[in-house]
Design a protein around this motif. Structure first.
Motif, PDB file in Angstrom:
ATOM      1  N   LEU A   7       2.065  -4.917  -6.345  1.00 59.91           N
ATOM      2  CA  LEU A   7       2.163  -6.159  -7.100  1.00 59.91           C
ATOM      3  C   LEU A   7       1.372  -7.278  -6.453  1.00 59.91           C
ATOM      4  N   LEU A   8       1.377  -7.311  -5.124  1.00 63.85           N
ATOM      5  CA  LEU A   8       0.725  -8.380  -4.378  1.00 63.85           C
ATOM      6  C   LEU A   8       0.233  -7.797  -3.069  1.00 63.85           C
ATOM      7  N   SER A   9      -0.998  -8.089  -2.707  1.00 59.97           N
ATOM      8  CA  SER A   9      -1.555  -7.539  -1.476  1.00 59.97           C
ATOM      9  C   SER A   9      -2.194  -8.655  -0.675  1.00 59.97           C
ATOM     10  N   PHE A  10      -2.035  -8.594   0.640  1.00 61.34           N
ATOM     11  CA  PHE A  10      -2.581  -9.603   1.538  1.00 61.34           C
ATOM     12  C   PHE A  10      -3.206  -8.896   2.725  1.00 61.34           C
ATOM     13  N   ASN A  11      -4.499  -9.095   2.915  1.00 63.06           N
ATOM     14  CA  ASN A  11      -5.203  -8.493   4.042  1.00 63.06           C
ATOM     15  C   ASN A  11      -5.359  -9.537   5.130  1.00 63.06           C
ATOM     16  N   ALA A  12      -4.872  -9.218   6.326  1.00 66.00           N
ATOM     17  CA  ALA A  12      -4.903 -10.175   7.431  1.00 66.00           C
ATOM     18  C   ALA A  12      -5.535  -9.527   8.655  1.00 66.00           C
ATOM     19  N   PRO A  13      -6.502 -10.193   9.264  1.00 60.28           N
ATOM     20  CA  PRO A  13      -7.103  -9.639  10.485  1.00 60.28           C
ATOM     21  C   PRO A  13      -6.278  -9.988  11.733  1.00 60.28           C
ATOM     22  N   ILE A  18      -4.435  -5.583   9.355  1.00 57.78           N
ATOM     23  CA  ILE A  18      -3.131  -5.329   8.743  1.00 57.78           C
ATOM     24  C   ILE A  18      -3.204  -5.684   7.265  1.00 57.78           C
ATOM     25  N   SER A  19      -2.713  -4.801   6.450  1.00 58.83           N
ATOM     26  CA  SER A  19      -2.639  -5.039   5.020  1.00 58.83           C
ATOM     27  C   SER A  19      -1.167  -5.079   4.622  1.00 58.83           C
ATOM     28  N   LEU A  20      -0.715  -6.227   4.163  1.00 63.45           N
ATOM     29  CA  LEU A  20       0.663  -6.387   3.706  1.00 63.45           C
ATOM     30  C   LEU A  20       0.676  -6.297   2.187  1.00 63.45           C
ATOM     31  N   THR A  21       1.517  -5.422   1.673  1.00 64.12           N
ATOM     32  CA  THR A  21       1.557  -5.189   0.242  1.00 64.12           C
ATOM     33  C   THR A  21       2.989  -5.258  -0.255  1.00 64.12           C
ATOM     34  N   LEU A  22       3.187  -5.973  -1.348  1.00 60.38           N
ATOM     35  CA  LEU A  22       4.485  -6.001  -2.024  1.00 60.38           C
ATOM     36  C   LEU A  22       4.392  -5.058  -3.219  1.00 60.38           C
ATOM     37  N   THR A  23       5.188  -4.005  -3.189  1.00 59.35           N
ATOM     38  CA  THR A  23       5.207  -3.048  -4.292  1.00 59.35           C
ATOM     39  C   THR A  23       6.441  -3.290  -5.148  1.00 59.35           C
ATOM     40  N   ASN A  24       6.487  -2.626  -6.299  1.00 59.00           N
ATOM     41  CA  ASN A  24       7.671  -2.749  -7.137  1.00 59.00           C
ATOM     42  C   ASN A  24       8.892  -2.145  -6.448  1.00 59.00           C
TER      43      ASN A  24
END
Length: 174
Positions: A7-13, A18-24
Motif C-alpha cells: 500500500l505504501l513504500s518508503f526507501n531509506a538509505p 532499507i525499504s519500509l513497506t506497509l502492506t494490507n
C-alpha cells in the motif's frame, strides 16, 4: 482477498538500504489490534456498579478460557498469552466476514508463523522446566534400546509436523 499487496513504500538509505513497506497484511493487523484494545477499553467496568453487556461478554470469554487453561494446563500463568491469541484469531476471522476486507489468517505466512512461534516457545519452556528430561518425551516407556534412534526420529518429526499441521488447518479453514 488472498493477495498481499503493498500500500505504501518508503526507501531509506539508513544503515545501508532499507525499504519500509506497509502492506494490507500489516494494515489489517493494526486494525485488528486496535479493535481488540478498543473492545477491552469499551468493556472496562471500573467506574460502574452494574456491568454493561460488553463487560459481561468479555468476562464470559475470560471465564471460559480461564477454565479451559486451568483444566488442561493446571496453571494460570499462560492465561494472558492464550487469551490474547484467542482474541487475535477470533477478531481476525470476524473482520474477514466484512465485505471487501482482508483476512490475515488467509495468508500462509501468518498462520505458519503463529504456529511455529508457539512451537519454539513451547520447546524453550519445556526445556527450561524439564531440563534434560524433556527429551524423554520423545521415547515411549518400555522401548527396546535398539529402537530408540528410530522412535526418536519418528517422534521428532511428529512434534514438528504438529506445528505445521496447526498452521495449515488455520489457513485452510478460513
Amino acid at each position: 482477498q488472498f493477495e498481499v499487496i503493498s500500500l505504501l513504500s518508503f526507501n531509506a538509505p539508513l544503515f545501508g538500504y532499507i525499504s519500509l513497506t506497509l502492506t494490507n497484511l500489516a494494515l489489517y493487523a493494526g486494525i485488528i489490534l486496535s479493535l481488540i484494545v478498543g473492545l477491552h477499553v469499551y468493556g472496562n467496568n471500573d467506574t460502574k456498579l452494574l456491568p454493561s453487556k460488553w463487560s459481561i461478554l468479555l468476562e464470559s470469554f475470560f471465564a471460559s478460557i480461564n477454565t479451559m487453561v486451568r483444566d488442561q494446563i493446571g496453571r494460570e500463568i499462560y492465561l494472558p498469552f492464550i487469551y490474547s491469541l484467542f482474541f487475535f484469531i477470533l477478531v481476525a476471522n470476524l473482520v474477514g466476514n466484512i465485505p471487501y476486507s482482508f483476512t490475515i489468517t488467509t495468508s500462509v505466512i501468518v498462520s505458519i508463523g503463529l504456529s511455529f512461534t508457539i512451537l519454539i516457545g513451547v520447546t524453550i519452556l519445556g526445556l527450561s522446566i524439564h531440563k534434560i528430561h524433556f527429551f524423554s518425551f520423545f521415547i515411549p516407556s518400555g522401548t527396546p534400546l535398539a529402537l530408540v534412534p528410530l522412535l526418536v526420529l519418528i517422534e521428532l518429526i511428529s512434534y514438528l509436523a504438529r506445528a505445521f499441521s496447526l498452521g495449515i488447518r488455520l489457513f485452510a479453514n478460513v
